[in-house]
Design an enzyme around this catalytic site. Structure first.
Site, PDB file in Angstrom:
ATOM      1  N   HIS A   2       2.615 -18.504  45.770  1.00 19.92           N
ATOM      2  CA  HIS A   2       1.642 -18.327  44.682  1.00 19.92           C
ATOM      3  C   HIS A   2       1.416 -16.880  44.276  1.00 19.92           C
ATOM      4  CE1 HIS A   2      -1.019 -17.389  48.079  1.00 19.92           C
ATOM      5  NE2 HIS A   2      -1.700 -16.686  47.211  1.00 19.92           N
TER       6      HIS A   2
HETATM    7  C1  UD1 Z   1      -6.041 -15.842  43.832  1.00 18.38           C
HETATM    8  C2  UD1 Z   1      -6.175 -14.441  44.414  1.00 18.38           C
HETATM    9  C3  UD1 Z   1      -5.115 -14.242  45.496  1.00 18.38           C
HETATM   10  C4  UD1 Z   1      -5.185 -15.341  46.540  1.00 18.38           C
HETATM   11  C5  UD1 Z   1      -5.098 -16.710  45.866  1.00 18.38           C
HETATM   12  C6  UD1 Z   1      -5.310 -17.788  46.884  1.00 18.38           C
HETATM   13  C7  UD1 Z   1      -6.935 -12.639  42.902  1.00 18.38           C
HETATM   14  C8  UD1 Z   1      -6.505 -11.473  42.121  1.00 18.38           C
HETATM   15  N1  UD1 Z   1      -5.943 -13.416  43.405  1.00 18.38           N
HETATM   16  O1  UD1 Z   1      -4.776 -15.932  43.211  1.00 18.38           O
HETATM   17  O2  UD1 Z   1      -5.337 -13.002  46.153  1.00 18.38           O
HETATM   18  O3  UD1 Z   1      -4.118 -15.194  47.435  1.00 18.38           O
HETATM   19  O4  UD1 Z   1      -6.139 -16.805  44.866  1.00 18.38           O
HETATM   20  O5  UD1 Z   1      -4.828 -19.012  46.468  1.00 18.38           O
HETATM   21  O6  UD1 Z   1      -8.103 -12.852  43.072  1.00 18.38           O
HETATM   22  N2  UD1 Z   1      -5.675 -22.400  38.639  1.00 18.38           N
HETATM   23  C9  UD1 Z   1      -5.907 -23.721  38.394  1.00 18.38           C
HETATM   24  N3  UD1 Z   1      -6.828 -24.346  39.192  1.00 18.38           N
HETATM   25  C10 UD1 Z   1      -7.518 -23.735  40.182  1.00 18.38           C
HETATM   26  C11 UD1 Z   1      -7.267 -22.376  40.400  1.00 18.38           C
HETATM   27  C12 UD1 Z   1      -6.341 -21.719  39.622  1.00 18.38           C
HETATM   28  O7  UD1 Z   1      -5.316 -24.326  37.510  1.00 18.38           O
HETATM   29  O8  UD1 Z   1      -8.345 -24.379  40.858  1.00 18.38           O
HETATM   30  C13 UD1 Z   1      -4.662 -21.711  37.795  1.00 18.38           C
HETATM   31  C14 UD1 Z   1      -5.265 -21.178  36.494  1.00 18.38           C
HETATM   32  O9  UD1 Z   1      -4.296 -21.249  35.502  1.00 18.38           O
HETATM   33  C15 UD1 Z   1      -5.484 -19.716  36.845  1.00 18.38           C
HETATM   34  C16 UD1 Z   1      -4.281 -19.428  37.731  1.00 18.38           C
HETATM   35  O10 UD1 Z   1      -4.109 -20.622  38.491  1.00 18.38           O
HETATM   36  O11 UD1 Z   1      -5.542 -18.913  35.712  1.00 18.38           O
HETATM   37  C17 UD1 Z   1      -4.455 -18.267  38.672  1.00 18.38           C
HETATM   38  O12 UD1 Z   1      -5.670 -18.364  39.383  1.00 18.38           O
HETATM   39  P1  UD1 Z   1      -6.382 -17.037  39.934  1.00 18.38           P
HETATM   40  O13 UD1 Z   1      -7.580 -17.420  40.700  1.00 18.38           O
HETATM   41  O14 UD1 Z   1      -6.538 -16.056  38.832  1.00 18.38           O
HETATM   42  O15 UD1 Z   1      -5.296 -16.402  40.878  1.00 18.38           O
HETATM   43  P2  UD1 Z   1      -4.476 -17.008  42.074  1.00 18.38           P
HETATM   44  O16 UD1 Z   1      -3.042 -16.856  41.761  1.00 18.38           O
HETATM   45  O17 UD1 Z   1      -4.993 -18.340  42.457  1.00 18.38           O
HETATM   46  N1  UDP Z   2      -3.866 -24.058  52.264  1.00 14.32           N
HETATM   47  C1  UDP Z   2      -4.316 -25.367  52.114  1.00 14.32           C
HETATM   48  N2  UDP Z   2      -3.619 -26.198  51.293  1.00 14.32           N
HETATM   49  C2  UDP Z   2      -2.487 -25.807  50.632  1.00 14.32           C
HETATM   50  C3  UDP Z   2      -2.047 -24.479  50.794  1.00 14.32           C
HETATM   51  C4  UDP Z   2      -2.766 -23.623  51.600  1.00 14.32           C
HETATM   52  O1  UDP Z   2      -5.321 -25.763  52.723  1.00 14.32           O
HETATM   53  O2  UDP Z   2      -1.916 -26.618  49.903  1.00 14.32           O
HETATM   54  C5  UDP Z   2      -4.626 -23.163  53.143  1.00 14.32           C
HETATM   55  C6  UDP Z   2      -3.807 -22.535  54.229  1.00 14.32           C
HETATM   56  O3  UDP Z   2      -3.708 -23.400  55.340  1.00 14.32           O
HETATM   57  C7  UDP Z   2      -4.593 -21.257  54.521  1.00 14.32           C
HETATM   58  C8  UDP Z   2      -5.148 -20.896  53.156  1.00 14.32           C
HETATM   59  O4  UDP Z   2      -5.077 -22.067  52.367  1.00 14.32           O
HETATM   60  O5  UDP Z   2      -5.669 -21.529  55.408  1.00 14.32           O
HETATM   61  C9  UDP Z   2      -4.344 -19.790  52.547  1.00 14.32           C
HETATM   62  O6  UDP Z   2      -4.739 -19.618  51.230  1.00 14.32           O
HETATM   63  P1  UDP Z   2      -3.758 -19.124  50.088  1.00 14.32           P
HETATM   64  O7  UDP Z   2      -2.355 -19.246  50.531  1.00 14.32           O
HETATM   65  O8  UDP Z   2      -4.179 -19.821  48.842  1.00 14.32           O
HETATM   66  O9  UDP Z   2      -4.202 -17.599  49.910  1.00 14.32           O
HETATM   67  P2  UDP Z   2      -3.898 -16.244  50.703  1.00 14.32           P
HETATM   68  O10 UDP Z   2      -4.120 -16.468  52.147  1.00 14.32           O
HETATM   69  O11 UDP Z   2      -2.507 -15.839  50.375  1.00 14.32           O
HETATM   70  O12 UDP Z   2      -4.860 -15.291  50.091  1.00 14.32           O
END
Ligand code: UD1
Ligand code: UDP
Length: 362
Positions: A207
């Site tokens: 991601h």
């Molecule tokens: C965010 C964090 C990242 C973290 C990740 C965990 C920042 C800059 N990034 O990244 O550090 O590792 O979360 O997963 O804060 N979206 C949906 N549904 C949701 C959430 C997101 O559709 O419930 C889609 C939307 O199009 C959104 C895009 O994902 O615009 C990105 O979501 P965003 O929260 O901006 O960043 P992540 O890539 O999830």
């Molecule tokens: N995780 C989850 N379901 C998923 C993918 C990840 O519960 O489908 C959990 C994972 O076990 C870990 C956390 O989400 O505890 C990690 O979050 P993510 O990878 O979104 O973000 P990051 O750690 O890179 O910020």
């Protein structure tokens, strides 16, 4: 009564807060006001964690998501400030390195409310990552720096932050892994949705912006995973960001050979992590969970903050450029173990965070 206002918003923060909120609830004289920014909002990116992990209902749900980094962080800052002005907490607790983290820390610092940062001191030394900017700024405006590892502690001291603000407490994700890992182990049907069995599959999560938003890297990753899938099932709980970027870049066909499932709840995820032959990821949290469960990991990034796992042989870093290399490293990782290390504490980080809050914020 001491009141702590906690700001969370993204999936990994729900998991970290689950461990600490349980400890706060069990501690006399301290109450928690939970604020959910809304950054993650799908049922399987948010609600499921509150339900499965017993996280209390947020007192404030700000429903802020999407937009550019500046838009999202700015909108959060404005709304969080108003909540803090009305709630007047004694301290603010933030986790990790997301936009929700930075907005929470900055709003509090400007209102002169002490800030405690859980997972302080992590560095990739890559300032093109949004998370790196969020971490550095959050650390430098926090009063209590709660670090998970020796490396994180050293990074903060190297940046000139006072040792008196730094408390090495261990990693709260280890607390969560121990507590909820046991609950996951007691459930029998957790691998059913993906149709795999213990040891016969690779688990992949992708991601990170630097991978999803660069079509060449995205193609290398999914071509590589496609090659791995010729020999072994690859289960991919697909992050919504990655799903959208695969479609927008015309690369969705590269997932056809994979077992693509919707994002998993924590218990289902833990069950898959424990049973996987190899974990392939660009997630921070998943790298550590692979180690907690003794599963070899391949990290598709240029660098990692969790360097101790690479040094000890549990994790290997592969910058995603060449699909053949991805396949080669993933196949080679199966069946390997790293050396015996204890880098993340003993699973009592939540207790130690509460101690640090009591003593460090007086
Ligand atoms: C965010 C964090 C990242 C973290 C990740 C965990 C920042 C800059 N990034 O990244 O550090 O590792 O979360 O997963 O804060 N979206 C949906 N549904 C949701 C959430 C997101 O559709 O419930 C889609 C939307 O199009 C959104 C895009 O994902 O615009 C990105 O979501 P965003 O929260 O901006 O960043 P992540 O890539 O999830
Ligand atoms: N995780 C989850 N379901 C998923 C993918 C990840 O519960 O489908 C959990 C994972 O076990 C870990 C956390 O989400 O505890 C990690 O979050 P993510 O990878 O979104 O973000 P990051 O750690 O890179 O910020």
């Amino acid at each position: 009564m001491t009141s702590i206002l906690t700001v969370i918003g993204a999936r990994p923060q729900f998991i970290k807060a689950a461990a600490v909120s349980r400890e706060i609830a069990a501690t006399d004289g301290i109450e928690e006001i939970l604020v959910h920014t809304g950054q993650h909002y799908d049922v399987n990116m948010s609600d499921i964690f509150f339900e499965e992990m017993g996280i209390p209902e947020p007192a404030h749900h700000l429903e802020i998501s999407g937009g550019s980094h500046g838009q999202m962080t700015g909108r959060m800052l404005e709304r969080i400030e108003a909540v803090m002005q009305s709630e007047k907490p004694d301290a603010v607790l933030v986790y990790g390195d997301t936009n929700s983290t930075l907005a929470g820390a900055l709003a509090a610092a400007k209102l002169h409310i002490p800030v405690a940062h859980v997972e302080a001191g992590l560095r990739s030394f890559n300032r093109t990552m949004p998370e790196e900017i969020n971490r550095v700024l959050t650390d430098h405006c926090s009063d209590l720096l709660l670090t998970p590892t020796d490396t994180a502690t050293r990074n903060l001291l190297d940046e000139g932050l006072e040792a008196s603000r730094v408390h090495q407490v261990g990693d709260v994700m280890y607390d969560a892994a121990l507590y909820f890992g046991e609950i996951a182990a007691g459930k029998s049907d957790m691998l059913a949705r993906s149709g795999v069995s213990e040891g016969d599959f690779v688990l992949a999560t992708i991601h990170r912006q630097e991978n999803t938003d660069d079509p060449a890297r995205l193609a290398a990753i999914f071509e590589g995973l496609g090659r791995v899938a010729r020999d072994m099932s690859v289960v991919l709980p697909l992050h919504p960001r990655t799903k959208a970027r695969l479609v927008a870049s015309g690369l969705a066909h590269l997932t056809e050979a994979l077992t693509v499932v919707a994002p998993m709840g924590y218990l289902e995820m833990v069950a898959h992590e424990k049973a996987a032959a190899v974990i392939v990821t660009d997630s921070g949290g998943v790298q550590k969970e692979a180690f907690f469960y003794g599963v070899p990991c391949v990290t598709l990034r240029d660098e990692t903050e969790w360097v101790e796992l690479v040094d000890a042989g549990w994790n290997r870093l592969v910058p995603p450029r060449d699909p053949a290399e991805v396949q080669r490293v993933v196949s080679g990782a199966a069946g390997t173990k790293g050396s015996d290390i204890v880098p993340y504490g003993r699973g009592d980080a939540s207790v130690r965070i509460l101690d640090a809050l009591r003593t460090g914020l007086r």
